[in-house]
Design an enzyme around this catalytic site. Structure first.
Site, PDB file in Angstrom:
ATOM      1  N   ASN A  17       0.835  -1.214   0.000  1.00 42.24           N
ATOM      2  CA  ASN A  17       0.000   0.000   0.000  1.00 42.24           C
ATOM      3  C   ASN A  17       0.864   1.256   0.000  1.00 42.24           C
ATOM      4  OD1 ASN A  17      -3.055  -0.317   0.111  1.00 42.24           O
ATOM      5  ND2 ASN A  17      -2.379  -1.924   1.517  1.00 42.24           N
ATOM      6  N   ARG A  89       0.652  -1.941  14.757  1.00 49.12           N
ATOM      7  CA  ARG A  89       0.949  -1.546  16.116  1.00 49.12           C
ATOM      8  C   ARG A  89      -0.093  -0.531  16.544  1.00 49.12           C
ATOM      9  NH1 ARG A  89       3.618   2.304  18.663  1.00 49.12           N
ATOM     10  NH2 ARG A  89       4.529   1.653  20.637  1.00 49.12           N
ATOM     11  N   LEU A  91      -1.324   2.661  18.276  1.00 50.06           N
ATOM     12  CA  LEU A  91      -0.710   3.925  18.701  1.00 50.06           C
ATOM     13  C   LEU A  91      -1.276   4.334  20.065  1.00 50.06           C
ATOM     14  CD1 LEU A  91      -1.029   5.651  15.228  1.00 50.06           C
ATOM     15  CD2 LEU A  91       1.138   5.046  16.352  1.00 50.06           C
ATOM     16  N   ASN A 105      -6.048   5.174   8.092  1.00 49.31           N
ATOM     17  CA  ASN A 105      -5.644   3.767   8.045  1.00 49.31           C
ATOM     18  C   ASN A 105      -6.434   3.075   6.951  1.00 49.31           C
ATOM     19  OD1 ASN A 105      -4.456   1.275   8.869  1.00 49.31           O
ATOM     20  ND2 ASN A 105      -6.344   0.761   9.959  1.00 49.31           N
ATOM     21  N   HIS A 107      -8.006  -0.674   6.033  1.00 46.45           N
ATOM     22  CA  HIS A 107      -8.359  -1.923   6.702  1.00 46.45           C
ATOM     23  C   HIS A 107      -9.061  -2.832   5.690  1.00 46.45           C
ATOM     24  CE1 HIS A 107      -9.365  -4.541  10.024  1.00 46.45           C
ATOM     25  NE2 HIS A 107     -10.593  -4.623   9.531  1.00 46.45           N
ATOM     26  N   SER A 134     -11.660  -0.513   3.605  1.00 52.28           N
ATOM     27  CA  SER A 134     -12.098   0.807   4.070  1.00 52.28           C
ATOM     28  C   SER A 134     -10.887   1.660   4.416  1.00 52.28           C
ATOM     29  CB  SER A 134     -12.936   0.674   5.355  1.00 52.28           C
ATOM     30  OG  SER A 134     -13.959  -0.279   5.212  1.00 52.28           O
ATOM     31  N   ASP A 143     -10.141   0.473  14.610  1.00 49.22           N
ATOM     32  CA  ASP A 143     -10.910   0.389  13.353  1.00 49.22           C
ATOM     33  C   ASP A 143     -12.304   1.009  13.470  1.00 49.22           C
ATOM     34  OD1 ASP A 143      -8.729  -1.030  12.347  1.00 49.22           O
ATOM     35  OD2 ASP A 143      -9.594  -2.966  12.868  1.00 49.22           O
TER      36      ASP A 143
HETATM   37  C1  GAR Z   1      -3.221  -4.646   3.955  1.00 49.39           C
HETATM   38  O1  GAR Z   1      -4.131  -5.608   3.489  1.00 49.39           O
HETATM   39  C2  GAR Z   1      -3.887  -3.725   4.941  1.00 49.39           C
HETATM   40  O2  GAR Z   1      -5.224  -3.452   4.634  1.00 49.39           O
HETATM   41  C3  GAR Z   1      -3.810  -4.541   6.196  1.00 49.39           C
HETATM   42  O3  GAR Z   1      -2.531  -5.130   6.168  1.00 49.39           O
HETATM   43  C4  GAR Z   1      -2.135  -5.316   4.812  1.00 49.39           C
HETATM   44  C5  GAR Z   1      -0.788  -4.664   4.637  1.00 49.39           C
HETATM   45  O4  GAR Z   1      -0.246  -4.974   3.381  1.00 49.39           O
HETATM   46  N1  GAR Z   1      -3.987  -3.715   7.362  1.00 49.39           N
HETATM   47  C6  GAR Z   1      -4.600  -4.129   8.467  1.00 49.39           C
HETATM   48  O5  GAR Z   1      -5.048  -5.253   8.604  1.00 49.39           O
HETATM   49  C7  GAR Z   1      -4.704  -3.074   9.551  1.00 49.39           C
HETATM   50  N2  GAR Z   1      -5.503  -3.541  10.626  1.00 49.39           N
HETATM   51  P1  GAR Z   1       0.898  -4.101   2.744  1.00 49.39           P
HETATM   52  O6  GAR Z   1       2.043  -4.038   3.765  1.00 49.39           O
HETATM   53  O7  GAR Z   1       1.307  -4.857   1.522  1.00 49.39           O
HETATM   54  O8  GAR Z   1       0.345  -2.745   2.440  1.00 49.39           O
END
Ligand code: GAR
Length: 186
Positions: A17, A89, A91, A105, A107, A134, A143
């Site tokens: 991301n 993590r 915050l 963020n 999610h 989202s 979240d």
């Molecule tokens: C992504 O799918 C993101 O939505 C999720 O972790 C992944 C990170 O992938 N985030 C969460 O679950 C937050 N609670 P990436 O390091 O390849 O972006």
């Protein structure tokens, strides 16, 4: 001086991301990539692309101590908006309070459904037809902050948690840069 258009991206892992946010940056500047894992794969990509990076291992470091040091790095780079991108993590309230409304963020679920981690299998088991992702504002409650944008993915009959995760990730990469671009000018 915090400039809303100067964005820090916080990562813990591969940073796909983060990469989408950098490659599709429109109306904002990626001022810093910060990580709580020294070996986060995304850090290497960021360094290879001449981005400013800051990293500190959070394991074994006090929650507020880590947040204070990261906060100093953000200030040093005049960051005004923070985008969490796979930052695994929680915050501290000490950190969130002065940044209220400025931390985003992504999610991998259609919030408010399926907060927390590892939610693809429970969603399939529950017979859900649609999933997605989202982008939301970060608050002290996990979240649960204001939702800024969502994108849907239809669950196919033969989907597994892995295939679903992959498809949703692809959609995340389109949604997040778009929402962030709109956010920094609002
Ligand atoms: C992504 O799918 C993101 O939505 C999720 O972790 C992944 C990170 O992938 N985030 C969460 O679950 C937050 N609670 P990436 O390091 O390849 O972006």
């Amino acid at each position: 001086m915090r400039d809303p258009k100067r964005v820090a991206i916080l990562i813990s892992g591969r940073g796909s991301n983060m990469r989408a946010l950098v490659e599709q940056a429109n109306g904002y500047t990626v001022a810093l990539i910060a990580s709580n894992k020294l070996d986060a794969g995304g850090l290497e990509w960021a360094r290879d692309h001449a981005l400013q990076t800051w990293a500190m291992e959070s394991k074994g470091t006090g929650k507020e101590e880590f947040d204070r040091k990261m906060n100093a790095a953000l200030d040093e780079h005049q960051v005004g908006t923070i985008a969490l991108a796979g930052f695994m993590r929680i915050l501290s309230p000490w950190f969130i309070d002065p940044w209220r409304g400025r931390i985003l963020n992504i999610h991998p679920s259609l919030l408010p459904k399926y907060r927390g981690l590892d939610t693809h299998a429970p969603a399939i088991d529950a017979g859900e037809r649609v999933r997605g992702c989202s982008v939301h504002i970060v608050t002290e409650e996990l979240d649960a902050g204001e939702i800024l944008g969502q994108a849907e993915v239809v669950i196919e009959r033969d989907d597994t948690p892995e295939t679903l995760e992959r498809r949703i990730l692809g959609v995340e990469h389109q949604l997040y840069p778009k929402v962030l671009s709109e956010f920094v000018i609002r």
